[in-house]
Enzyme design. Structure first.
Site, PDB file in Angstrom:
ATOM      1  N   ARG A 131       0.841  -1.199   0.000  1.00 34.29           N
ATOM      2  CA  ARG A 131       0.000   0.000   0.000  1.00 34.29           C
ATOM      3  C   ARG A 131       0.872   1.243   0.000  1.00 34.29           C
ATOM      4  NH1 ARG A 131      -4.412   0.729   4.053  1.00 34.29           N
ATOM      5  NH2 ARG A 131      -2.838   0.426   5.658  1.00 34.29           N
ATOM      6  N   LYS A 196       3.507 -10.550  10.369  1.00 30.66           N
ATOM      7  CA  LYS A 196       2.785 -10.478   9.100  1.00 30.66           C
ATOM      8  C   LYS A 196       3.121 -11.674   8.207  1.00 30.66           C
ATOM      9  CE  LYS A 196       1.888  -7.206   5.379  1.00 30.66           C
ATOM     10  NZ  LYS A 196       1.652  -5.798   5.104  1.00 30.66           N
ATOM     11  N   ARG A 330      -1.323   0.121  14.632  1.00 30.89           N
ATOM     12  CA  ARG A 330      -0.242  -0.538  15.356  1.00 30.89           C
ATOM     13  C   ARG A 330      -0.666  -0.764  16.792  1.00 30.89           C
ATOM     14  NH1 ARG A 330       1.368  -1.109  11.019  1.00 30.89           N
ATOM     15  NH2 ARG A 330       3.321  -0.536  10.037  1.00 30.89           N
TER      16      ARG A 330
HETATM   17  P1  ATP Z   1      -0.387  -0.498   7.508  1.00 25.02           P
HETATM   18  O1  ATP Z   1      -0.184   0.477   6.396  1.00 25.02           O
HETATM   19  O2  ATP Z   1      -1.802  -0.873   7.700  1.00 25.02           O
HETATM   20  O3  ATP Z   1       0.258  -0.043   8.754  1.00 25.02           O
HETATM   21  P2  ATP Z   1       1.756  -2.298   6.788  1.00 25.02           P
HETATM   22  O4  ATP Z   1       2.790  -1.626   7.562  1.00 25.02           O
HETATM   23  O5  ATP Z   1       1.694  -3.780   6.838  1.00 25.02           O
HETATM   24  O6  ATP Z   1       0.283  -1.859   7.130  1.00 25.02           O
HETATM   25  P3  ATP Z   1       1.438  -2.312   3.958  1.00 25.02           P
HETATM   26  O7  ATP Z   1       1.559  -1.209   2.962  1.00 25.02           O
HETATM   27  O8  ATP Z   1       0.112  -2.937   4.152  1.00 25.02           O
HETATM   28  O9  ATP Z   1       1.980  -1.780   5.325  1.00 25.02           O
HETATM   29  O10 ATP Z   1       2.449  -3.456   3.520  1.00 25.02           O
HETATM   30  C1  ATP Z   1       3.726  -3.136   3.036  1.00 25.02           C
HETATM   31  C2  ATP Z   1       4.733  -3.439   4.136  1.00 25.02           C
HETATM   32  O11 ATP Z   1       4.777  -4.841   4.369  1.00 25.02           O
HETATM   33  C3  ATP Z   1       6.157  -3.067   3.788  1.00 25.02           C
HETATM   34  O12 ATP Z   1       6.410  -1.719   4.087  1.00 25.02           O
HETATM   35  C4  ATP Z   1       6.976  -4.026   4.639  1.00 25.02           C
HETATM   36  O13 ATP Z   1       7.126  -3.522   5.945  1.00 25.02           O
HETATM   37  C5  ATP Z   1       6.079  -5.238   4.735  1.00 25.02           C
HETATM   38  N1  ATP Z   1       6.478  -6.324   3.815  1.00 25.02           N
HETATM   39  C6  ATP Z   1       7.004  -6.255   2.569  1.00 25.02           C
HETATM   40  N2  ATP Z   1       7.201  -7.472   2.053  1.00 25.02           N
HETATM   41  C7  ATP Z   1       6.769  -8.351   3.004  1.00 25.02           C
HETATM   42  C8  ATP Z   1       6.722  -9.764   3.069  1.00 25.02           C
HETATM   43  N3  ATP Z   1       7.115 -10.550   2.065  1.00 25.02           N
HETATM   44  N4  ATP Z   1       6.239 -10.304   4.222  1.00 25.02           N
HETATM   45  C9  ATP Z   1       5.820  -9.548   5.242  1.00 25.02           C
HETATM   46  N5  ATP Z   1       5.841  -8.219   5.226  1.00 25.02           N
HETATM   47  C10 ATP Z   1       6.316  -7.619   4.125  1.00 25.02           C
HETATM   48  C1  BTN Z   2       0.365  -4.960   1.659  1.00 22.31           C
HETATM   49  O1  BTN Z   2       0.426  -5.622   2.721  1.00 22.31           O
HETATM   50  O2  BTN Z   2       0.636  -3.778   1.570  1.00 22.31           O
HETATM   51  C2  BTN Z   2      -0.135  -5.630   0.440  1.00 22.31           C
HETATM   52  C3  BTN Z   2       0.884  -6.459  -0.238  1.00 22.31           C
HETATM   53  C4  BTN Z   2       0.313  -7.070  -1.496  1.00 22.31           C
HETATM   54  C5  BTN Z   2       1.343  -7.820  -2.275  1.00 22.31           C
HETATM   55  C6  BTN Z   2       0.749  -8.518  -3.450  1.00 22.31           C
HETATM   56  S1  BTN Z   2       1.857  -9.688  -4.197  1.00 22.31           S
HETATM   57  C7  BTN Z   2       0.781  -9.876  -5.551  1.00 22.31           C
HETATM   58  C8  BTN Z   2       0.256  -8.498  -5.883  1.00 22.31           C
HETATM   59  N1  BTN Z   2       1.157  -7.799  -6.764  1.00 22.31           N
HETATM   60  C9  BTN Z   2       1.689  -6.735  -6.189  1.00 22.31           C
HETATM   61  O3  BTN Z   2       2.515  -5.983  -6.727  1.00 22.31           O
HETATM   62  N2  BTN Z   2       1.226  -6.604  -4.933  1.00 22.31           N
HETATM   63  C10 BTN Z   2       0.279  -7.637  -4.611  1.00 22.31           C
END
Ligand code: ATP
Ligand code: BTN
Length: 333
Positions: A131, A196, A330
């Site tokens: 995101r 996560k 968080r």
């Molecule tokens: P929120 O924005 O709700 O606080 P979040 O911190 O999980 O959620 P997202 O944008 O939902 O943010 O997810 C992207 C984030 O997930 C990245 O910034 C990184 O911290 C984490 N991330 C990236 N790749 C992975 C992965 N393979 N497994 C777990 N976490 C990952």
């Molecule tokens: C998040 O937690 O922010 C969402 C992560 C979503 C990752 C998936 S992997 C398949 C699809 N292709 C992308 O580039 N992102 C989503």
């Protein structure tokens, strides 16, 4: 259902990958003979595999192996494990060794009018999206990177709560494989043991008041190697460390079995049909939390979600609702 695999720089390495996927030791000579190339050419290919983050091991005097082997995605294996409803809804199944982002690719297809009912899996993404411009780490065969395109009539309000419902569908798929301790974190994460495990990214295109399209993107960690996961800046977990040996193809099919009917039915049933299930898996239910937007923060107790999927924060005896994705949740320190 049409099934295809797409071109990528990794395509030329597929034959050697297929040979090494069994995790056994293969001599340079046997690889060369099986591939019909010289040992020097084999060596070049093996070096490339290492550049893609695959942990090739050289066994002195015997050859090479990929410890633990590779459980590569296969259109045939996924297709066989689909149930009849999913098979009917799936128009096209695309498997890629490598793309920038499966969501990005499917959005392009949606804009071209040919993305509805298409599911795309990639073994590796070079620019996996999270995101708000964040990166999703997706090394080769380390997880399931899936995007599904779906066309809706009736405007984007019909999709309220969809990212939470997708979380419920993923939890149901994981339950089929007896994965323990699955929880959902509002609005778009699947957690396991306080970390996560998977993320959901919905991206929209088209006319948001009428005929619009959504790309549902899911990244789920199956087996991440420490070095490739070093770029993840928050606690993460993979399936391998909680329930080893899950077949990626069967899991991929199960995800489609749950997600495709959800997308078909969502405009009629909405989040109401998933709310109870979501609440039963709420990672932060009754816990002190902090919500952060670009320029404001709120603290309080997370007390679930309403019928639209909005988070309910209790603070000073009052309930405040938070819709959608521009805030981060968080645990409060
Ligand atoms: P929120 O924005 O709700 O606080 P979040 O911190 O999980 O959620 P997202 O944008 O939902 O943010 O997810 C992207 C984030 O997930 C990245 O910034 C990184 O911290 C984490 N991330 C990236 N790749 C992975 C992965 N393979 N497994 C777990 N976490 C990952
Ligand atoms: C998040 O937690 O922010 C969402 C992560 C979503 C990752 C998936 S992997 C398949 C699809 N292709 C992308 O580039 N992102 C989503």
């Amino acid at each position: 259902m049409q099934s295809s695999s797409s071109n990528s720089p990794l395509e030329s390495l597929r034959p050697v990958l297929n040979l090494l996927a069994d995790g056994e030791v293969h001599s340079g000579e046997s690889l060369g003979a099986a591939l019909g190339v010289s040992r020097a050419a084999v060596w070049k290919q093996l070096q490339k595999l290492e550049r893609y983050g695959l942990a090739l091991e050289s066994v002195k005097g015997r050859g090479y192996r990929l410890p633990g082997g590779l459980n590569l995605l296969s259109g045939e294996a996924i297709g066989t494990a689909l149930d009849p409803a999913a098979r009917e809804l799936l128009r096209e199944l695309i498997l890629c060794d490598e793309v920038d982002s499966t969501n990005g690719q499917l959005l392009l297809r949606m804009e071209e009018g040919c993305g509805h009912g298409v599911a795309m899996f990639a073994e590796r993404q070079t620019a996996g999206r999270g995101r708000r411009g964040r990166t999703w780490v997706s090394p080769f065969s380390g997880g399931i990177n899936l995007s599904i395109g779906w066309q809706f009539n009736g405007g984007v309000q019909l999709l309220e709560g969809l990212s939470l419902a997708v979380g419920v569908a993923l939890a149901r798929a994981l339950a089929e494989f007896e994965v323990p301790d699955i929880r959902l974190k509002w609005p778009n994460d699947v957690w396991c043991r306080e970390r996560k495990l998977a993320g959901v990214l919905l991206e929209l295109s088209g006319d948001l008041t009428d005929r619009c399209a959504v790309v549902v993107g899911i990244g789920l960690n199956v087996g991440l190697r420490g070095d490739s996961a070093a770029a993840i800046d928050q606690p993460w977990i993979d399936l391998q460390s909680v329930r080893a040996g899950i077949d990626r193809n069967r899991l991929a099919a199960s995800m489609l079995n749950h997600l495709l009917p959800l997308l078909r039915d969502y405009p009629e049933c909405g989040f109401g049909a998933y709310r109870e299930a979501w609440l039963a898996l709420d990672q932060f239910a009754g816990r002190p939390v902090r919500l952060q937007s670009a320029n404001q923060a709120w603290t309080g107790t997370a007390v679930g979600v309403d019928m639209s999927g909005a988070l309910i924060l209790e603070a000073d005896g009052e309930h405040k609702l938070f819709h959608g994705g521009e805030v981060s949740l968080r645990e409060a320190p």
